[in-house]
Structures are given as structure tokens and as C-alpha cells.
Scaffold this motif. Structure first.
Motif, PDB file in Angstrom:
ATOM      1  N   UNK A 148     -22.277  95.031 -20.726  1.00 53.30           N
ATOM      2  CA  UNK A 148     -23.021  95.718 -21.790  1.00 53.30           C
ATOM      3  C   UNK A 148     -22.718  95.105 -23.157  1.00 53.30           C
ATOM      4  N   UNK A 149     -21.449  94.805 -23.410  1.00 55.03           N
ATOM      5  CA  UNK A 149     -21.082  94.212 -24.697  1.00 55.03           C
ATOM      6  C   UNK A 149     -21.667  92.815 -24.831  1.00 55.03           C
ATOM      7  N   UNK A 150     -21.657  92.036 -23.741  1.00 55.37           N
ATOM      8  CA  UNK A 150     -22.236  90.684 -23.775  1.00 55.37           C
ATOM      9  C   UNK A 150     -23.722  90.739 -24.118  1.00 55.37           C
ATOM     10  N   UNK A 151     -24.417  91.759 -23.577  1.00 61.05           N
ATOM     11  CA  UNK A 151     -25.837  91.918 -23.895  1.00 61.05           C
ATOM     12  C   UNK A 151     -26.026  92.249 -25.375  1.00 61.05           C
ATOM     13  N   UNK A 152     -25.171  93.106 -25.910  1.00 64.35           N
ATOM     14  CA  UNK A 152     -25.254  93.454 -27.335  1.00 64.35           C
ATOM     15  C   UNK A 152     -25.028  92.223 -28.210  1.00 64.35           C
TER      16      UNK A 152
ATOM     17  N   UNK B 251     -13.968  93.313 -29.374  1.00 62.17           N
ATOM     18  CA  UNK B 251     -13.971  94.273 -28.266  1.00 62.17           C
ATOM     19  C   UNK B 251     -14.099  93.563 -26.929  1.00 62.17           C
ATOM     20  N   UNK B 252     -14.957  92.534 -26.885  1.00 62.94           N
ATOM     21  CA  UNK B 252     -15.158  91.785 -25.646  1.00 62.94           C
ATOM     22  C   UNK B 252     -13.869  91.084 -25.218  1.00 62.94           C
ATOM     23  N   UNK B 253     -13.169  90.487 -26.165  1.00 63.60           N
ATOM     24  CA  UNK B 253     -11.914  89.809 -25.839  1.00 63.60           C
ATOM     25  C   UNK B 253     -10.893  90.794 -25.284  1.00 63.60           C
ATOM     26  N   UNK B 254     -10.858  91.989 -25.851  1.00 64.61           N
ATOM     27  CA  UNK B 254      -9.910  93.005 -25.368  1.00 64.61           C
ATOM     28  C   UNK B 254     -10.280  93.467 -23.957  1.00 64.61           C
TER      29      UNK B 254
ATOM     30  N   UNK C 266     -20.379  91.502 -39.354  1.00 65.60           N
ATOM     31  CA  UNK C 266     -19.248  92.362 -39.000  1.00 65.60           C
ATOM     32  C   UNK C 266     -19.468  92.980 -37.623  1.00 65.60           C
ATOM     33  N   UNK C 267     -20.706  93.386 -37.320  1.00 68.52           N
ATOM     34  CA  UNK C 267     -21.004  93.951 -35.997  1.00 68.52           C
ATOM     35  C   UNK C 267     -20.721  92.931 -34.897  1.00 68.52           C
ATOM     36  N   UNK C 268     -21.147  91.672 -35.127  1.00 64.81           N
ATOM     37  CA  UNK C 268     -20.925  90.621 -34.121  1.00 64.81           C
ATOM     38  C   UNK C 268     -19.435  90.402 -33.909  1.00 64.81           C
ATOM     39  N   UNK C 269     -18.694  90.269 -34.991  1.00 67.33           N
ATOM     40  CA  UNK C 269     -17.256  90.009 -34.878  1.00 67.33           C
ATOM     41  C   UNK C 269     -16.542  91.186 -34.221  1.00 67.33           C
ATOM     42  N   UNK C 270     -16.943  92.403 -34.565  1.00 69.69           N
ATOM     43  CA  UNK C 270     -16.335  93.581 -33.937  1.00 69.69           C
ATOM     44  C   UNK C 270     -16.594  93.583 -32.430  1.00 69.69           C
TER      45      UNK C 270
END
Length: 722
Positions: free
Chosen positions: A162-166, A127-130, A119-123
Motif C-alpha cells: 500500500x505504501x509503495x502504491x502511495x 515509513x516504507x524503510x521501517x 515532505x509526504x514523499x519523504x515521510x
């Protein structure tokens, strides 16, 4: 029939008693009252309970949960729900445990971590797509000359990085591709498919597997607004599972109507759900776990675990006489530890070994350490540093020991030990157990929480005992005996000497019983079904009757019986020998000509041991003000007679069927009420069943059977001669 629920009754017309039962249940639901509903086998209890319950649930936005502990009944519920759905579509779901529906075969704790990480990955991907979409719009504005858009775009680019790193970090962790499919694709198609019929767990699994999704999670996601759920007892009797289950249903407890089938089993099932155990192996692993971490609380944990484990071993080893260790089998065997002078032997042995400063403080340290370790294991699995999700043995051991010391002396709690032999290593090891004797400690709160409960079975009476034991508050009581033609059945109480356990080795008694069984076989124009107090007794008489004309079948403990049952019912001269405490005694129908006579040999009391005595003592203490000898009657005699009634109910399942039921023991006879009143069980049968009991001498049984079956033209050819 009342218009409110006739739409949920799929048959052309109900039996007279079904209509009466539905009216009574509907009235009880209107005022939130519980129902104790006894109906003879084959008389339509399930539909009588479901029709008014579904009608009330639809009108008042509630959910009906029907449960059983018998697998065959789950299939029967599904079949009857499909009948209802064919007449009036209902939103239904059939539930099994997660382990039977997991596509990647992981345990509950691992699944929880996989779900959270996925769920964390999909969330984050969402977020990254947005963010990327926002960045593209800002880029267009910046290229059109907007300075503020250019500044905002730089900030968005930093967020994207930052999101890509996460995401990159999480991709190295454990995720579930099936659950990912659930999160990334809408489940509308599944919900439409689910409620377009009544789907089994196997069908849900197959549907999801073909689409790469998780069927179990899809089922949970689709439960909102469901009207009927078919489930196992543990979904309602286990408090922790029940809380989660109601959350999946999106229902408060007062919005649930609970229906228990085979409800005479709720008593034992509730005890099982309240009982806690701790093995010697878990204690050893907990001690090792605590030793391997650098934590100031480790010392306290070890000061508890080591002496508790040593005391456990010392106590069960002291119970062995010569040859006892070698005789330990692969099933758990009790080692009683009750001590009339004070605390139990395990507690005394532990206190003698404990050398720490404060047991309470050390236990608290052990629990806190266990919580920390459990959180660390979850993090390690989540982040991909471990291949499996470990559970803290420290936490398990500390929780049990704390409960053992705090609850062990309370009324209804029975501390005991068990030993068994490990099948793989051959080593003997032990466990501590805190057995809960009082089932209403589990059930009473459930009955208080839900809107109403319907408890149904062929053998619930006496209702007052049922209510006391389970904690029912003034339920509506319904009882319907067999409404099929009485002329189509005979129930004999055969006056053989009472088969007390101490007399079962008597050759004279064995001869009388064997001859009686031979007569039943010979004068039954079809299959005969014999129930005994134990598998050993079944095997004894199987050997005694090895020379009879017919095909004999022996049900053995630990051996699947379904194949033998199928062969038995395919015969016209079959004889099945089984235990009354086995799987054939209830929940299995022998319809039509599958069996035309059934016999219960003896009064099949369960093995009376210290655990059984603990239940009796607890019942005496709790219910002794209501009735003398309440412990024996509530805990042993009534459950045994219920089992006997279940067994003889395996035959005569429809109005057209004929058959003979034989109770082979003097204690069943009407005469026993005066001649051996202290041992008679005749009065434990409901009045209408007592009236049907015909006392007969063993040598006269064959004549009575001959006359009965001859009157019904049951033999294809010439009837046998006595």
C-alpha cells in the motif's frame, strides 16, 4: 560603560552620547518600554541600539530583530553584526524574501505545495524503510519456526504494498529536489556553519546550492535560538508575514525586541502594507474563472464581478478629458473618485449596474467559490495535473470587493482608482484601491505585542507627532544632535524668494537660484550635491548650469543611479543634481571628500493631490483635537522637513570632515518666523539645528563659504576670488 552590554560593543570606546543612549535603552528594555531614538548621521545609532538589546536578549532568552527598508543599511547591519561577532560570538541570521533565495524560481504558493508534497514523499519513504526492516526481522523469525511471525509478516507485506502504491502516485507529482535534500540529510553542519559567522543571504544561497539543498528552508530551520535577525520592514509590518516569521523564530511576540532603522519611513511603509488593490484584469479573469465551473455559487460571483468591472471602466473613462487617455503612462496614476454627496463614484456606478437579489449573499457565494477553487488548484499542482500552482482570481476579487464595501467609509480609508498603460500591449487598464491613511492601524498592535521596540533615525522629531501617528505609548525619548566639532560645518539658510510651486517658472527666481548654485559650485573645494523638490526641477537647473566648470551628473527617475554616484564621488569637481524624494537623499553616505557641500533647493513638499489631501483629512479627524491644522503639519510639513534634514545629513559623517549645508529658500530663515510666519518651516527644525542656521543673502553666500573653507585650508591651490 555598563558591563552587561560592553561585550556587544566592538569599538574601543563609545562616543559620549552612545554610552548615554545605551544606558537609556538598557533601562527601557528592563521595563518593556519602547524607545524613540534620534541621532545625527554618522554617530553610531545602530551599535547604540544593538549592544544593550543583545545583552538583554541573551540574559532573558529573547531575539532582536533589526529591520530597514534601505538595501544599503542591510549591508551595514551585516557589517556591524560581524564586528560584534568577532568580539562576542552571536547566533545571527540575515533574511531576505523567498523570491531572492529560491533555487528553482517558483512563487510562494507553488513552493508551499512543493514542500508539502516532498515532505509526504519523504515521510512515506521513511515509513516504507521501517516496514521493510520490520518485515525482514519477521521473516527471520518465521524461518525459525514462529507461526505468529509468519502471520504478522503477511500483514506487513500488505502495508508495504500500500505504501509503495502511495509513493508511486506521489512520484508523478511535483516535488522539490532541494527541499528533499533538507529532509533527508541533517542540517547540523549548516547550523554550525551559519552561526560560525554572520552570513549574508547570498552566502546562504551559495552554500546550499553547492550541496543541492534549499538555503531558504535551511535558514528557517536554523533560526531556533537565534539572537539577532536582520530583516526587511515587511517581516514585521505585514501581519500575516509577521505571524509566520515569529513561528520560524520559535518566539512569541513578547520574546522579540524590534529595532526599526530609518524609522521616519515606518509611517509610509505601514500605509503600504495596509493598502489593498484589485486590477481590472484580475476582475476579468475572476469572472471567466467563475463562468467555467459548474457550481451553484458561480452565478452570485458573476453578478458581482461583471458590474464591478464595468463600473471601474466606466468611472475612469469618465475622468478622461481630450488627450488624457493618450497621456497615460506605464506608472499608476490616481483617478480620484471621492463624492461629497455620499459613497464614492465607483460604488455608485456599481450599485447602478448591479441586478442581483442580494449583494451580501452574492459576495459570500463568491468567497466560498473562491476558497473551493483555490483548494482544487493546490490539489491539481500537488498531484502533477498542473505545471504551476494557480491562484483563485475569484477569491482575490471577492475578498477585495467585500473589504471595499465594508471598510470604504471608515475613517482613514480612502477609496480611489488608478490607471496605467501596459508596457507589452500598450492598452490602458485600471485598478480599484482602498488606501489606508492611518499607519497606526498597522503599527500600534505590533508595538503592543512585542517586548520592546526601538525606533531610530536621524530625523524622528517631533516625538509627540511620531507617537501619535504610529501609536507609541509613552516611549523613552532620546535625541542627540551632531557631536562633531561645530567649527567643521556651516549651515546656511539662504534668503532667496520662497520657491512656491506657482513661482518656479518665474525667470527672475530661476536666475537667483541658478546664480546661488553657481556660487556654491565655485566656492566648494570638492564635490557638491544638490537636492530639488522633484526630478523635473533637478533637470531644469542641470540645464541652467550646463556651462559651469566641473563634471555634472543628473539623477533621473527610473534610471539606476549607482554608476553615476560612483563616478560623482570619484571626482573632485563633481556636481550631482537629484530629487529629494529619490534614493540618494537617505541611506547613502557621502563620506570624506565624496561631497563637501550639499544644498536643498526650496521646501520640497511632495506633490499635493487628492490622495495627500485624504491623508490630511484623516489626520485632521483623528488628531485635530491636539493641534490646529494637524492634517497639514503631521502629514505634509513635518515629513518634508524630515526629508530635508535627511538630505543635508549626507555630508559631515565623521569628526574630521568639513562641509557646508545650504537651505535655499526664505522659508528656512530665522527671519521668516516673523516676516512670513504662515509659511515658515524654521521652527520645525529641532532647537539645536535652528541655532546653527545662519541667515545669509544669496549674493553674500560665496563670501561666507570662501571664509569657511579658507579657514580650514581646504583648497589645494589658491582659493577662488569672489
Amino acid at each position: 560603560m555598563a558591563a552587561e552590554y560592553d561585550q556587544f560593543f566592538p569599538k574601543a570606546t563609545p562616543y559620549e552620547h552612545q554610552a548615554e543612549a545605551m544606558d537609556a535603552i538598557a533601562a527601557a528594555l528592563e521595563v518593556g518600554r519602547d524607545v524613540a531614538f534620534e541621532g545625527a548621521p554618522g554617530t553610531g545609532k545602530t551599535l547604540a541600539a544593538l549592544a544593550p538589546s543583545l545583552a538583554y536578549a541573551r540574559e532573558h532568552d529573547k531575539t532582536v530583530v533589526i529591520t530597514t527598508n534601505v538595501h544599503q543599511q542591510m549591508r551595514q547591519f551585516t557589517a556591524e553584526a560581524r564586528e560584534i561577532h568577532a568580539e562576542t560570538p552571536i547566533r545571527s541570521a540575515v533574511f531576505k524574501g523567498k523570491s531572492s533565495m529560491c533555487h528553482i524560481d517558483v512563487g510562494y504558493e507553488e513552493c508551499q505545495v512543493l514542500r508539502d508534497t516532498t515532505r509526504d514523499v519523504v515521510d512515506l519513504e521513511t515509513e516504507l524503510a521501517e516496514l521493510r526492516d520490520k518485515e525482514r526481522r519477521l521473516l527471520d523469525d518465521a524461518q525459525s519456526g514462529s507461526e505468529s511471525a509468519a502471520e504478522k509478516r503477511q500483514s506487513i507485506l500488505q502495508e508495504i504494498e500500500a505504501v509503495e502504491e502511495q509513493i508511486e502516485e506521489l512520484e508523478d507529482q511535483h516535488t522539490c529536489k532541494h527541499y528533499r535534500e533538507n529532509l533527508t540529510r541533517p542540517g547540523d553542519e549548516f547550523v554550525s556553519w551559519l552561526f560560525d559567522g554572520v552570513r549574508t543571504p547570498e552566502e546562504v544561497y551559495s552554500y546550499a546550492e553547492q550541496r543541492g539543498a534549499c538555503g531558504y528552508e535551511r535558514l528557517k530551520e536554523g533560526l531556533n535560538g537565534v539572537e539577532l535577525v536582520v530583516a526587511n520592514y515587511h517581516h514585521l509590518l505585514d501581519p500575516a508575514i509577521r505571524t509566520q516569521f515569529f513561528r520560524w523564530l520559535d518566539r512569541d511576540p513578547e520574546d522579540v525586541i524590534a529595532v526599526f532603522d530609518e524609522a521616519h519611513n515606518v509611517e509610509d511603509a505601514a500605509r503600504d502594507h495596509a493598502t489593498r488593490t484589485l486590477t481590472e484584469n484580475t476582475l476579468e479573469e475572476a469572472s471567466t474563472e467563475a463562468e467555467e465551473v459548474e457550481d451553484s455559487r458561480s452565478g452570485g460571483a458573476i453578478r458581482i464581478f461583471d458590474p464591478f468591472r464595468e463600473a471601474l471602466i466606466e468611472t475612469y473613462e469618465a475622468s478622461f478629458d481630450f488627450g488624457d487617455r493618450e497621456a497615460v503612462g506605464t506608472n499608476w496614476a490616481d483617478v480620484p473618485i471621492a463624492n461629497e454627496t455620499g459613497r464614492d463614484d465607483l460604488t455608485v456606478a456599481f450599485l447602478n449596474r448591479y441586478e442581483g437579489p442580494d449583494i451580501t449573499a452574492d459576495l459570500e457565494d463568491a468567497i466560498k467559490l473562491g476558497i473551493v477553487l483555490d483548494e482544487e488548484y493546490e490539489t491539481a499542482y500537488r498531484e502533477g495535473d498542473a505545471d504551476t500552482r494557480r491562484e483563485s482570481q475569484t477569491l482575490q476579487a471577492a475578498d477585495f470587493i467585500k473589504r471595499y464595501f465594508e471598510k470604504g467609509e471608515e475613517t482613514g480609508q480612502y477609496p480611489t482608482l488608478g490607471v496605467r498603460r501596459d508596457e507589452a500591449t500598450g492598452e490602458v487598464y485600471g485598478r480599484a484601491e482602498l488606501f489606508n491613511c492611518i499607519p497606526r492601524e498597522v503599527t500600534e498592535s505590533l508595538f503592543e505585542e512585542v517586548h520592546s521596540t526601538v525606533l531610530m533615525s536621524a530625523t524622528l522629531r517631533p516625538f509627540d507627532v511620531l507617537s501619535e501617528v504610529l501609536g507609541l505609548a509613552e516611549p523613552k525619548e532620546l535625541a542627540f544632535g551632531l557631536t562633531f566639532p561645530e567649527a567643521n560645518r556651516r549651515t546656511f539658510a539662504v534668503n532667496v524668494p520662497p520657491l512656491f510651486a506657482s513661482r518656479r517658472e518665474d525667470p527672475g527666481i530661476q536666475e537667483v537660484v541658478s546664480n546661488t548654485l553657481r556660487d556654491i559650485v565655485r566656492f566648494t573645494p570638492g564635490n557638491a550635491l544638490f537636492f530639488f523638490p522633484s526630478y523635473a526641477e533637478a533637470a531644469r537647473y542641470y540645464d541652467h548650469l550646463e556651462d559651469i566648470d566641473g563634471s555634472t551628473f543628473l539623477d533621473e527617475p527610473g534610471v539606476p543611479v549607482e554608476e553615476r554616484r560612483q563616478k560623482f564621488v570619484s571626482r573632485s569637481d563633481g556636481v550631482m543634481f537629484t530629487s529629494l524624494w529619490g534614493t540618494l537623499a537617505e541611506g547613502v553616505s557621502f563620506d570624506g571628500e565624496d561631497a563637501q557641500s550639499v544644498a536643498v533647493v526650496g521646501v520640497p513638499y511632495p506633490r499635493l493631490d487628492e490622495r495627500s489631501q485624504a491623508v490630511q483629512d484623516a489626520y485632521d479627524e483623528v488628531f485635530g483635537d491636539r493641534e490646529e491644522n494637524a492634517g497639514w503639519r503631521y502629514a505634509v510639513e513635518i515629513p518634508t522637513v524630515r526629508k530635508t534634514r535627511q538630505a543635508i545629513g549626507r555630508v559631515i559623517r565623521s569628526p574630521e570632515e568639513i562641509g557646508v549645508r545650504a537651505l535655499i529658500d526664505r522659508r528656512y530663515t530665522t527671519a521668516s518666523r516673523t516676516r512670513m510666519a504662515d509659511y515658515s518651516v524654521n521652527t520645525d527644525f529641532p532647537p539645536e539645528e535652528r541655532r546653527e542656521l545662519v541667515d545669509v543673502e544669496p549674493e553674500k553666500l560665496k563670501y561666507a563659504m570662501l571664509n569657511f573653507f579658507r579657514d580650514h585650508d581646504a583648497w589645494d591651490g589658491e582659493a577662488p576670488h569672489p
